[in-house]
Design an enzyme around this catalytic site. Sequence first.
Site, PDB file in Angstrom:
ATOM      1  CG  HIS A  46      18.534  -2.962  42.609  1.00  0.00           C
ATOM      2  ND1 HIS A  46      17.183  -1.895  42.601  1.00  0.00           N
ATOM      3  CD2 HIS A  46      19.348  -1.836  42.560  1.00  0.00           C
ATOM      4  CE1 HIS A  46      18.243  -0.905  42.199  1.00  0.00           C
ATOM      5  NE2 HIS A  46      19.414  -0.597  41.983  1.00  0.00           N
ATOM      6  CD  GLU A  87      25.386   0.977  40.969  1.00  0.00           C
ATOM      7  OE1 GLU A  87      26.700   0.850  40.911  1.00  0.00           O
ATOM      8  OE2 GLU A  87      24.410   1.214  40.204  1.00  0.00           O
TER       9      GLU A  87
END
Length: 482
Positions: free
Chosen positions: A55, A129
């Site tokens: 990202h 994550e």
Amino acid sequence: MISLPLTTPILPSRCLLHKTRRQNSTRRRLLIRSSSSLQDQFTVETTKRVVLVRHGQSTWNEEGRIQGSSDFSVLTKKGESQAEISRQMLIDDSFDVCFTSPLKRSKKTAEIIWGSRESEMIFDYDLREIDLYSFQGLLKKEGKEKFGEAFKQWQEDPANFIIDGHYPVRELWSRARSCWPGILAHESKSVLVVAHNAVNQALLATAIGLGTEYFRSLLQSNCGVSVLDFIPRADGGSPHVCLNRLNQTPNSPLAGGSSGGRKASKQIILVCHGQGNNEDSAVINQAANNDQAMNMLGVIHSQKTAELLLDLRVSSIVCSPKTASIESSGVISRVQEAAGCLGVDNVPHYVKTKQMNELDVESVLRKSNKDNDVIASQLDEEAFSALWNRSEKAWESLLDELSDEKSNPGEIMVVVGPAMTHISLIAQCLNLTKEALGLFHLDAGSISVIDFPDGPSSKGVIRCTNYTAHLGRWSIPITKPA
């Protein structure tokens, strides 16, 4: 371009990690017994290309706050701009499906890159994550103050880091491994995966068989693009897996930044020399019998690379003794030295250059060549071992030069040679065995960057491999044509 054939692919049976200090210029290799390899877990019926994107910059990235799997941060304006650049970079590429983490920073990046494509987006919570438990939400300095030794272990020994009764990196590797069957089972030939720094590292590592000890060894920058190819075997067994490129960033890979949160004290830039006469795009055609000069495309490659390297002040250039490598290194050194004289201070810049015989793989190939059409895995065992041993000596010599007490902090060494030499050096940096050479792919004119945040006597970090965006219209597209 160098790639290995599908008939007898070279795969890593075991991965190795070296001590942080070299003794008498000989590294000790420690066997990593890891179940992280996917080789025995799945098959594919057709070739699949999986493109991984991290990202864009988030608000907590900007603040230096530990995010983990929390979902409070969003993309900054810079992060949205990075995602837009990645969208433009991938706009002509063909994807059949997009898998993404549902966390806001990843979801927004995926939506920007995916644009108006009508194909489906799949949100997979296992692509979130790394779970960092009590660390999440803390500024890094707060983590150090509050957790002391635990934070030090997270920085220095993440594979064995434990917090709140959990081993986050080990859990992450297990979770990443579990993601692959679903991704590869999808009826698609080209897959986009948008996720996060640590989970993308784990996806890459588990795909090519590297254990948790390789956490932070394969850099993933904001909106960096990495590419894996999964190629079916003729016998129907587990696929050949190849890392086609690593961490292609929206900006130059030489623009600076940190490696795993640490500034690189020294760097090695691996430059694949410009394409030579008679070079085929898939094999080393006649390279074993001819000391080739660069063709016109090779000259363009070298000029483009020299221009890219103007972002740096190169300290030294080491090249193979073969003509194409010497020509490429000459272009780079002349541009570096001319730029010094044209600078604001008009200070001459001398670039130390030398040839290193150990970077010459052509002579090894020549001894084994029988039909003027040599591919690395067709080498007999003796020649293959000779190539590997030569690359080990070259790597040790390069590290010794970079470690020289006379060298300056921040020294940048450019190494110019053929693709197979650089593939071998990357494997040496990661302390793999020679069977791992089939894991990597490099194109003519590409660059790969190795950082040494703790100095050349310690473990290197691969910042990027097979970067070709600087070649402009001659760059290699991220995905194969539809």
